[in-house]
Motif scaffolding. Structure first.
Motif, PDB file in Angstrom:
ATOM      1  N   VAL A 159       0.904  -1.164   0.017  1.00  0.00           N
ATOM      2  CA  VAL A 159       0.072  -0.106  -0.132  1.00  0.00           C
ATOM      3  C   VAL A 159       0.865   1.055   0.010  1.00  0.00           C
ATOM      4  O   VAL A 159       1.808   1.299   0.574  1.00  0.00           O
ATOM      5  CB  VAL A 159      -1.000   0.012   1.172  1.00  0.00           C
ATOM      6  CG1 VAL A 159      -1.889   1.260   1.216  1.00  0.00           C
ATOM      7  CG2 VAL A 159      -1.880  -1.257   1.453  1.00  0.00           C
ATOM      8  N   ASP A 191      -2.203   5.806  -0.045  1.00  0.00           N
ATOM      9  CA  ASP A 191      -3.313   5.054   0.317  1.00  0.00           C
ATOM     10  C   ASP A 191      -3.715   5.017   1.958  1.00  0.00           C
ATOM     11  O   ASP A 191      -4.873   5.039   2.363  1.00  0.00           O
ATOM     12  CB  ASP A 191      -3.355   3.902  -0.230  1.00  0.00           C
ATOM     13  CG  ASP A 191      -3.482   4.116  -1.838  1.00  0.00           C
ATOM     14  OD1 ASP A 191      -4.346   4.663  -2.244  1.00  0.00           O
ATOM     15  OD2 ASP A 191      -2.959   3.262  -2.727  1.00  0.00           O
ATOM     16  N   LYS A 219      -4.939   8.219   3.067  1.00  0.00           N
ATOM     17  CA  LYS A 219      -6.066   8.442   2.817  1.00  0.00           C
ATOM     18  C   LYS A 219      -7.138   7.524   3.849  1.00  0.00           C
ATOM     19  O   LYS A 219      -8.216   8.020   4.327  1.00  0.00           O
ATOM     20  CB  LYS A 219      -6.602   7.939   1.426  1.00  0.00           C
ATOM     21  CG  LYS A 219      -8.098   8.083   0.990  1.00  0.00           C
ATOM     22  CD  LYS A 219      -8.192   7.630  -0.363  1.00  0.00           C
ATOM     23  CE  LYS A 219      -9.774   7.631  -0.794  1.00  0.00           C
ATOM     24  NZ  LYS A 219      -9.843   7.345  -2.249  1.00  0.00           N
TER      25      LYS A 219
END
Length: 456
Positions: free
Chosen positions: A296, A300, A303
């Motif tokens: 990841v 990400d 977020k």
């Protein structure tokens, strides 16, 4: 052990406990003039057994008992009483479980030393011989455990018995209980882009094709690319039963029949796998696998952290409770189904000492008060070894203190049960000694033994 069997079980137990380096560094003393020093029933304790055990203790740096030539022979003799009882009760160790434990221990050795060949060199014996010795050690441990469990199965702890036990406990024997906390957690896995998943599957398909076409060995590919702890063993997992792995993995592993072929791609909570059969033995299989995990990006993760912070703000405003949010929003199935409550795997309770918490959680909780809910933060999921985001709620904080019934009943209850079970076992051993032929050589009998009645 029979008169013809000179293997020292207690010495070998060091392997089963993980102290295999000390074992390898301490060869048996071949200059010992052997003799029978104890006889228990139709079995014997040899002088060499005792000397070998002493060698192991010294090699491990363990503290020697005050009078080792009294303590060690008695320990070996007590072990024989258990094994004799096991024969009468027809207690046998399940072969499948033994094989599983042995293979796990051998895997651990290979991981520590680097290869199967290095294990053999270190222990100065073949892999097969080491496997057989480990199996006998674990068989003995299992059988003794079952005898003790049968002896103590009726021991119960009522509140009145626990209270009486605690009241009689000397002041200096009351344990100190360190700071403990109870926490709830909501854990969210960041969304993995489909492009990352597709790339991982393409890599696994490419590996499978090369192995199936004979262009490369599966074990070589595992060493080079697998992200699992078994990578250095060529992805080999050892013999396992179906229940040892997550269902998605087991279902495929147990369907394999051709060791030359590679399985389809398998998705589990840990990532994406391909599997190759090595061998089947009864209800167990030994397989290799290659694990690739989606990675990841920092964007990400950020977020996901911001989204979880928004959820945390809704909880603080009272729109729903932490329990409700954990049930519907957490991705960790274990805590999700338990209102977010974290469970201590060491104790089976919801209480944690700070060092038992995941380090990121401990850092956050240290600054919190009961009822506080943290901001979202990034942590490493200890089960999946992947970055996730989380918020925690501190449910309770119990300062360090001397144990008391109000706060530490369960711990005191366990202390009572352990003490009472030991009393039952000691009573059984002394009765068993009375009913068993024993003989101690004169020069070995001038001891203050733990149990009475050895010298007839």
């Amino acid at each position: 052990m029979k008169l013809t069997n000179k293997i020292t079980i207690i010495a070998l137990a060091a392997i089963a406990a993980g102290s295999f380096l000390a074992l390898a560094q301490t060869p048996a003393n071949n200059n010992i003039v052997d003799e029978i020093v104890w006889v228990v029933g139709d079995e014997a304790v040899f002088r060499s057994d005792i000397e070998e055990e002493l060698q192991q203790l010294r090699a491990e740096g363990s503290a020697l008992p005050p009078n080792p030539y009294c303590v060690i022979p008695e320990q070996l003799a007590v072990q024989k009483l258990y094994l004799h009882q096991a024969k009468m009760d027809t207690i046998e160790a399940p072969e499948g479980q033994l094989n599983n434990q042995v293979e796990r221990r051998l895997d651990y050795m290979e991981a520590g030393l680097g290869s199967r060949e290095k294990v053999e060199q270190y222990f100065h014996k073949s892999y097969a011989a080491l496997r057989n010795q480990l199996r006998e050690v674990m068989r003995t441990q299992y059988i003794i455990g079952q005898v003790q469990e049968n002896l103590t199965k009726d021991v119960k702890a009522t509140p009145s018995l626990v209270k009486k036990y605690f009241a009689a406990m000397p002041e200096d024997s009351i344990p100190y209980v360190p700071l403990q906390v109870e926490t709830q957690i909501i854990m969210v896995y960041p969304q993995v882009p489909q492009s990352e998943i597709d790339a991982i599957k393409d890599r696994l398909r490419d590996i499978s094709e090369r192995v199936n076409n004979g262009e490369s060995e599966f074990a070589t590919q595992a060493i080079m690319y697998s992200e699992d702890g078994s990578a250095m063993q060529g992805g080999e997992l050892g013999y396992h039963g179906r229940a040892d792995w997550v269902p998605e993995f087991s279902n495929v592993a147990f369907q394999l029949s051709d060791p030359k072929k590679v399985s389809r791609i398998v998705e589990t909570e840990y990532g994406y796998h391909i599997i190759q059969l090595i061998d089947k033995r009864g209800e167990q299989v030994n397989v290799r696998h290659i694990l690739l995990r989606p990675h990841v990006s920092s964007a990400d993760l950020e977020k996901a952290r911001l989204n979880l912070d928004s959820l945390r703000n809704e909880i603080v405003k009272g729109k729903f409770t932490f329990d409700e949010a954990a049930r519907y929003a957490s991705h960790d199935k274990d805590t999700r189904n338990n209102r977010g409550v974290m469970m201590n795997q060491k104790t089976g309770s919801s209480r944690f000492e700070m060092q038992d918490l995941p380090p990121e959680v401990a850092t956050v909780v240290e600054k919190m008060q009961p009822g506080d809910i943290s901001q979202a933060f990034v942590m490493k999921d200890p089960k999946r070894n992947q970055d996730v985001v989380a918020v925690v709620r501190l449910t309770s904080r119990t300062p360090g203190h001397r144990a008391n019934l109000a706060e530490d009943y369960n711990q005191i209850k366990e202390m009572y049960l352990a003490a009472r079970k030991q009393e039952v076992i000691d009573e059984w051993v002394e009765q068993k000694i009375k009913n068993t032929y024993t003989r101690i050589e004169e020069s070995w009998g001038n001891c203050d033994f733990r149990y009475k009645g050895w010298k007839k």
